[in-house]
Design an enzyme around this catalytic site. Sequence first.
Site, mmCIF file in Angstrom:
data_model
loop_
_atom_site.group_PDB
_atom_site.id
_atom_site.type_symbol
_atom_site.label_atom_id
_atom_site.label_comp_id
_atom_site.label_asym_id
_atom_site.label_seq_id
_atom_site.Cartn_x
_atom_site.Cartn_y
_atom_site.Cartn_z
ATOM 1 C CB ALA A 17 -0.952 -0.015 1.190
ATOM 2 N NE ARG A 19 5.475 0.839 -5.988
ATOM 3 C CZ ARG A 19 5.531 -0.055 -6.978
ATOM 4 N NH1 ARG A 19 4.888 0.166 -8.090
ATOM 5 N NH2 ARG A 19 6.245 -1.147 -6.851
ATOM 6 C CB VAL A 68 3.185 -10.477 1.399
ATOM 7 C CG1 VAL A 68 2.833 -9.119 1.975
ATOM 8 C CG2 VAL A 68 3.125 -10.471 -0.127
ATOM 9 C CE1 TYR A 160 -1.075 -10.278 -11.191
ATOM 10 C CE2 TYR A 160 -2.762 -10.429 -12.885
ATOM 11 C CZ TYR A 160 -2.231 -9.787 -11.780
ATOM 12 O OH TYR A 160 -2.853 -8.666 -11.272
ATOM 13 C CE LYS A 164 -3.505 -10.678 -8.483
ATOM 14 N NZ LYS A 164 -3.365 -10.103 -7.134
HETATM 15 P P1 NAP Z 1 1.593 -1.357 -7.994
HETATM 16 O O1 NAP Z 1 1.153 0.021 -8.290
HETATM 17 O O2 NAP Z 1 2.715 -1.964 -8.754
HETATM 18 O O3 NAP Z 1 1.900 -1.430 -6.414
HETATM 19 C C1 NAP Z 1 2.308 -2.638 -5.859
HETATM 20 C C2 NAP Z 1 2.436 -2.507 -4.362
HETATM 21 O O4 NAP Z 1 2.693 -3.805 -3.841
HETATM 22 C C3 NAP Z 1 3.597 -1.614 -3.928
HETATM 23 O O5 NAP Z 1 3.262 -1.001 -2.690
HETATM 24 C C4 NAP Z 1 4.731 -2.630 -3.718
HETATM 25 O O6 NAP Z 1 5.737 -2.175 -2.809
HETATM 26 C C5 NAP Z 1 3.939 -3.776 -3.122
HETATM 27 N N1 NAP Z 1 4.592 -5.066 -3.265
HETATM 28 C C6 NAP Z 1 5.098 -5.645 -4.390
HETATM 29 N N2 NAP Z 1 5.638 -6.838 -4.094
HETATM 30 C C7 NAP Z 1 5.474 -7.021 -2.755
HETATM 31 C C8 NAP Z 1 5.853 -8.024 -1.838
HETATM 32 N N3 NAP Z 1 6.510 -9.118 -2.234
HETATM 33 N N4 NAP Z 1 5.518 -7.862 -0.534
HETATM 34 C C9 NAP Z 1 4.874 -6.753 -0.120
HETATM 35 N N5 NAP Z 1 4.504 -5.751 -0.928
HETATM 36 C C10 NAP Z 1 4.812 -5.891 -2.224
HETATM 37 O O7 NAP Z 1 0.392 -2.415 -8.177
HETATM 38 P P2 NAP Z 1 -1.193 -2.186 -8.232
HETATM 39 O O8 NAP Z 1 -1.575 -2.044 -9.642
HETATM 40 O O9 NAP Z 1 -1.619 -1.193 -7.221
HETATM 41 O O10 NAP Z 1 -1.667 -3.639 -7.783
HETATM 42 C C11 NAP Z 1 -2.250 -3.864 -6.507
HETATM 43 C C12 NAP Z 1 -3.012 -5.188 -6.571
HETATM 44 O O11 NAP Z 1 -4.023 -5.084 -7.560
HETATM 45 C C13 NAP Z 1 -2.134 -6.364 -6.985
HETATM 46 O O12 NAP Z 1 -2.510 -7.500 -6.238
HETATM 47 C C14 NAP Z 1 -2.466 -6.552 -8.448
HETATM 48 O O13 NAP Z 1 -2.264 -7.878 -8.878
HETATM 49 C C15 NAP Z 1 -3.932 -6.175 -8.455
HETATM 50 N N6 NAP Z 1 -4.470 -5.765 -9.758
HETATM 51 C C16 NAP Z 1 -3.920 -4.705 -10.421
HETATM 52 C C17 NAP Z 1 -4.459 -4.351 -11.642
HETATM 53 C C18 NAP Z 1 -3.898 -3.203 -12.450
HETATM 54 O O14 NAP Z 1 -4.241 -3.112 -13.645
HETATM 55 N N7 NAP Z 1 -3.109 -2.320 -11.905
HETATM 56 C C19 NAP Z 1 -5.540 -5.050 -12.174
HETATM 57 C C20 NAP Z 1 -6.063 -6.116 -11.443
HETATM 58 C C21 NAP Z 1 -5.513 -6.459 -10.231
HETATM 59 P P3 NAP Z 1 7.092 -1.417 -3.334
HETATM 60 O O15 NAP Z 1 6.666 -0.031 -3.743
HETATM 61 O O16 NAP Z 1 7.997 -1.437 -2.167
HETATM 62 O O17 NAP Z 1 7.603 -2.229 -4.495
#
Ligand code: NAP
Length: 253
Positions: A17, A19, A68, A160, A164
């Site tokens: 969380a 970003r 995590v 992926y 999911k």
């Molecule tokens: P994002 O902008 O890339 O942000 C990812 C966040 O997760 C960052 O805070 C990152 O921390 C953290 N993170 C990454 N790897 C981690 C780990 N191993 N342990 C703990 N924290 C970790 O991604 P997002 O788009 O917000 O995605 C959030 C969720 O929504 C994910 O589960 C993703 O699969 C899902 N999702 C996203 C989309 C999309 O289109 N964006 C669509 C469907 C689902 P750091 O900043 O330290 O790297």
Amino acid sequence: MSNVFDLSGRKAVITGASRGIGAAIAQLFLEHGAEVAICHVADHQNAEAFQNRVRSRGLELHASECDVSDPAAVNRFCTWAQERLGQVDIVVNSAGVGGGDRPFAMTDDQDWDRIIGINLRGTMLVTRAFFAGMLERQYGRVINVASQLAYKGAPGLAHYCAAKAGVVGFTRALAYEGAPHNVMVNAIAPGPVDTDLLRNHSAQWLEAKKAQLPVGRFGQVDEIAPTALLLASSAGAFYAGQTLSPNGGDVML
Ligand code: NAP
């Protein structure tokens, strides 16, 4: 009518969380009165910048580092969060990484384990740390961030999509165990949202993806966070085992 979205007095842990979608959820929960602890994995600057933005608005956010997918790190983080917050009422598993468009024939064990480890195992590890306490207190909300790709699949993203889809199944199974104790477990399956995760794809991929979407654009994080607020608040008290889909019409179930 009382504010059914009020989270005053509630304590929430939100993973991934610093970003993106997780940060938008954390911000909205804080604005609705919750005390919030978040984790990120590597990017301290982002986490600090987010914490400062929140503080400049007179709110407080607890933030720590945790991978995590690493059980020892999750144990440390969850103990730390409990020390900060006391009992934890709400867990949002948003930490996730995309797959990087690698054809399945070229996917090795390391790729597979990394994507499953963060997106699925991480969700399980963090949930497990708080679930028993929620059952005991007869109150809890678990919100898992899945993806519409759990339903529709995508080339180059077998790991992926499997992760999911696993999150959706995990959510349903756990909802049976939680609901009799007022611990409601649900998921959110966003469509493509304009975050760093999406920006990792090529411009060509992004244009093609956008053209397929009935709304003709990607979502914004502020269009996803309210679904988490619904599920976390008393407005969502009758949802169990559901996967809600703010997805711009990408999948229509
Ligand atoms: P994002 O902008 O890339 O942000 C990812 C966040 O997760 C960052 O805070 C990152 O921390 C953290 N993170 C990454 N790897 C981690 C780990 N191993 N342990 C703990 N924290 C970790 O991604 P997002 O788009 O917000 O995605 C959030 C969720 O929504 C994910 O589960 C993703 O699969 C899902 N999702 C996203 C989309 C999309 O289109 N964006 C669509 C469907 C689902 P750091 O900043 O330290 O790297």
